[in-house]
Design a protein around this motif. Sequence first.
Motif, short mmCIF file in Angstrom:
data_model
loop_
_atom_site.label_atom_id
_atom_site.label_comp_id
_atom_site.label_asym_id
_atom_site.label_seq_id
_atom_site.Cartn_x
_atom_site.Cartn_y
_atom_site.Cartn_z
N ILE A 15 0.84 -1.20 0.00
CA ILE A 15 0.00 0.00 0.00
C ILE A 15 0.87 1.25 0.00
O ILE A 15 0.65 2.19 -0.78
N SER A 16 1.86 1.26 0.87
CA SER A 16 2.75 2.42 0.96
C SER A 16 3.46 2.69 -0.36
O SER A 16 3.55 3.84 -0.82
N ARG A 17 3.94 1.64 -1.00
CA ARG A 17 4.63 1.79 -2.28
C ARG A 17 3.69 2.28 -3.37
O ARG A 17 4.05 3.12 -4.19
N ALA A 18 2.46 1.74 -3.39
CA ALA A 18 1.50 2.12 -4.43
C ALA A 18 1.12 3.59 -4.32
O ALA A 18 1.06 4.31 -5.32
N PHE A 19 0.87 4.05 -3.10
CA PHE A 19 0.51 5.45 -2.91
C PHE A 19 1.69 6.35 -3.27
O PHE A 19 1.52 7.39 -3.91
N ILE A 26 -1.40 9.66 2.02
CA ILE A 26 -2.43 9.02 2.85
C ILE A 26 -2.79 10.01 3.95
O ILE A 26 -2.00 10.26 4.86
N ALA A 27 -3.96 10.60 3.83
CA ALA A 27 -4.34 11.69 4.73
C ALA A 27 -4.54 11.21 6.16
O ALA A 27 -4.12 11.88 7.11
N GLU A 28 -5.20 10.07 6.31
CA GLU A 28 -5.57 9.67 7.67
C GLU A 28 -5.85 8.18 7.76
O GLU A 28 -6.19 7.53 6.77
N GLY A 61 2.76 5.47 6.86
CA GLY A 61 3.10 6.80 6.37
C GLY A 61 1.93 7.74 6.23
O GLY A 61 2.00 8.72 5.48
N ALA A 62 0.83 7.47 6.95
CA ALA A 62 -0.32 8.38 6.93
C ALA A 62 -0.01 9.61 7.77
O ALA A 62 0.78 9.55 8.71
#
Length: 249
Positions: A15-19, A26-28, A61-62
């Motif tokens: 998820i972190s890599r995709a964003f 990632i806002a929240e 990393g949000a």
Amino acid sequence: CPEVALNDKERIRDISRAFSKHDVVIAEVGRWCNLLDSDPAKRKANLRRVTEGLALAETIGARCCVDIAGSYNRKIWYGPHPDNLSREFFDRVVENARRIIDDVKPKRARFCYEMVGWSLPDSADSYLRLIQAIDREAFAVHLDPCNLINSPARFYRNTELLNECFDKLGKWIVSCHAKDLRWEVEMSVHFREVTLGTGSLDYTTYLKRLAALGGDVPLMIEHMKGPEEYDKSRRYLFDLGHKIGVNFG
């Protein structure tokens, strides 16, 4: 943040890599539950859930983990109650925030309380008092100005409300919600959430003050009824930003 378990390290990494690949912040991590539930077992479970939410925000990393401060309402977990504005309420939510932050000890993510029109924090001043009382660097501000509009005075003077929030809370703001309000005229005061640009919130002031903060503070559209309303609201923000010189990157 997409649904993911804190112990699912592989999915968190993906998820972190995709964003990051698509330059999306990632806002929240939302953890919507009642930290003041009248049932001790539920209250304990909710505290654990929010604590894990902050740990997830830190790992993935949000910008923040956010929840409402809580409610004494026994029927609706987020509902109004006279004691939601009391000193006891204030003291308990201060204690909860400290426990959550001290357990996780985040380095980059922040913990925030959602603004609510019938519970603390219900104003810039009450949020500032919470910041001072909690006294933790990892406690920050999640700005949702529509949630503060709970009277005709605030509805008509929402430009003043926005400026007050940024003047008093600006350096702590880490994430924001975007929606709009229309006054549905009837025999009692009733504000309805509507698509951006069809209500009365002063988005020119909102965008300019947000852009002036610097950094990378996300503005997340919420509570739309479907993809068409989200897209309409997004186009409104981009068109207005172009007109007033605010660049979304």
